[in-house]
Motif scaffolding. Sequence first.
Motif, PDB file in Angstrom:
ATOM      1  N   THR A  92      14.953  27.108 -62.843  1.00 54.39           N
ATOM      2  CA  THR A  92      16.073  26.338 -62.318  1.00 54.39           C
ATOM      3  C   THR A  92      16.788  27.159 -61.262  1.00 54.39           C
ATOM      4  OG1 THR A  92      16.328  25.250 -64.462  1.00 54.39           O
ATOM      5  CG2 THR A  92      18.155  25.063 -62.922  1.00 54.39           C
ATOM      6  N   THR A  93      17.038  26.541 -60.112  1.00 56.32           N
ATOM      7  CA  THR A  93      17.676  27.227 -58.991  1.00 56.32           C
ATOM      8  C   THR A  93      18.963  26.503 -58.630  1.00 56.32           C
ATOM      9  OG1 THR A  93      16.433  25.909 -57.374  1.00 56.32           O
ATOM     10  CG2 THR A  93      15.445  27.987 -58.116  1.00 56.32           C
ATOM     11  N   GLY A  94      19.984  27.293 -58.272  1.00 54.35           N
ATOM     12  CA  GLY A  94      21.263  26.751 -57.818  1.00 54.35           C
ATOM     13  C   GLY A  94      21.615  27.318 -56.460  1.00 54.35           C
ATOM     14  N   GLY A  95      22.025  26.464 -55.538  1.00 58.55           N
ATOM     15  CA  GLY A  95      22.259  26.905 -54.170  1.00 58.55           C
ATOM     16  C   GLY A  95      23.673  26.684 -53.697  1.00 58.55           C
ATOM     17  N   MET A  96      23.922  27.184 -52.482  1.00 65.56           N
ATOM     18  CA  MET A  96      25.218  26.997 -51.858  1.00 65.56           C
ATOM     19  C   MET A  96      25.460  25.526 -51.499  1.00 65.56           C
ATOM     20  SD  MET A  96      26.776  28.897 -48.475  1.00 65.56           S
ATOM     21  CE  MET A  96      27.065  30.489 -49.238  1.00 65.56           C
ATOM     22  N   ASP A  97      24.391  24.751 -51.410  1.00 67.07           N
ATOM     23  CA  ASP A  97      24.523  23.329 -51.094  1.00 67.07           C
ATOM     24  C   ASP A  97      25.002  22.497 -52.276  1.00 67.07           C
ATOM     25  OD1 ASP A  97      22.296  23.528 -52.678  1.00 67.07           O
ATOM     26  OD2 ASP A  97      20.876  22.739 -51.213  1.00 67.07           O
ATOM     27  N   GLY A  98      25.228  23.107 -53.452  1.00 66.96           N
ATOM     28  CA  GLY A  98      25.721  22.407 -54.618  1.00 66.96           C
ATOM     29  C   GLY A  98      24.649  21.743 -55.449  1.00 66.96           C
ATOM     30  N   CYS A  99      23.364  21.872 -55.051  1.00 71.37           N
ATOM     31  CA  CYS A  99      22.265  21.239 -55.785  1.00 71.37           C
ATOM     32  C   CYS A  99      21.696  22.180 -56.840  1.00 71.37           C
ATOM     33  CB  CYS A  99      21.161  20.817 -54.824  1.00 71.37           C
ATOM     34  SG  CYS A  99      21.637  19.466 -53.732  1.00 71.37           S
ATOM     35  N   ILE A 100      21.192  21.576 -57.906  1.00 80.50           N
ATOM     36  CA  ILE A 100      20.476  22.298 -58.960  1.00 80.50           C
ATOM     37  C   ILE A 100      19.101  21.661 -59.073  1.00 80.50           C
ATOM     38  CG2 ILE A 100      20.450  22.918 -61.407  1.00 80.50           C
ATOM     39  CD1 ILE A 100      23.505  22.567 -61.394  1.00 80.50           C
TER      40      ILE A 100
END
Length: 453
Positions: free
Chosen positions: A236-244
């Motif tokens: 699972t990855t979380g980004g600066m774009d707010g998506c998971i």
Amino acid sequence: MDAGSMSSPSNLKSQSRCPLQEQFLQRKNSRENLDRFIPNRSAMDFDFANMMLTEGRKGKENPAVSSPSREAYRKQLAEAMNMNRSRILAFKNKPPAPAEMFPREFSSLQQDKPTKPRRHIPQTSEKTLDAPDLVDDYYLNLLDWGSCNVLAIALASTVYLWDATNGSTSELVTFEDGVGFVTSVSWAPDGRHIAIGLDNSEVQLWDSVAKKQLRTLRGCHRSRVGSLAWNNHILTTGGMDGCIVNNDVRIRSHIVETYRGHEQEVCGLKWSASGQQLASGGNDNLLHIWDRSVASSNSPTQWLHRLEDHTAAVKALAWCPFQGNLLASGGGGGDRCIKFWNTHTGACLNSVDTGSQVCALLWNKNERELLSSHGFTQNQLTLWKYPSMAKIAELTGHTSRVLYMAQSPDGCTVASAAGDETLRFWNVFGVPEVAKPAPKANPEPFAHLNRIR
């Protein structure tokens, strides 16, 4: 002048009574006055008692009145009449012994129960290593300790491995300037493979033993990947774009689920031990709980709980090892609180103001304790007793905020990395108790004989 410094007659009078009061208390507490026993009246001689209280007392108080002949006559008469007794009251039976406050069986059990010794917690770090070029960024996750006892740390654009068994250090990879610096690292459950999040929105998978890149995950995010979390073969990855994004690393089309709920950067990700629930924290002060049982690959997945109690970024997340639905979360500098959640109901069970920015949280695997790392002003590690949240110890040594923490596979040692570019190791959780071997079962009688004659 203090009014209490002068002694009034009433005070002197009350003081003169103190010894009598103490003596009364001593007599009251003596064994002779514990019980009141009523004598058996059938054993009393009231006529003899009356004579001793009247006529008999005259001879003792006025010895000059009695003559030697009269005294000899009185002794002979007493012996003849069986009146040579000095006791007026007689007990037919002995008085019962005073009852014990506690049964002896109970008191012996209480004394035989061993008390657990208090664990010694060293106040200084066991080891300190230099960590030059460690990025001082609250929203990144640059430290992780794998199941094979190897620690991974990202320093600028390089990932280093430190083997805790022999203390050796090796370089895994250094990325070129076009890729940017490392933003997150996370070990796979096998302790051999590691995921590396980058500033250019990519995620790379590496074999730490062969020091070989296995694959690159693209298309998950539009900007840097600051948080990673494994759930078996799902990354699972979380980004600066707010998506998971949930990525199945076994297949070519790795994106299997996408969670949309955060409006700003996702800086905290943690799967529960069961692998059923995912906790995510963001710079939008939100904490989400996601459930895989309602996940769908066709549309953005709706969260199970949207928790808005924090008033600053939520990065520090930790699932309780002894209660599967208990989650601890920590808020940033504007919040400073550690909150506890029932993830089944979404209820906030407790909130504690720590007084400073909460950067990371770790549960003790062997005791009901929680460790938190903090920023300004003390830059300390605080050990809490759960659920009372009483402070057990405060560990200081870092001179800048303690951004990252990782726990050894045995659960005893904690590594902390701070903006002061040092990596410190703390023996804060002690040594786990050695499990006692199970008693051997008694063999069946005559098991060594084939038959009985």
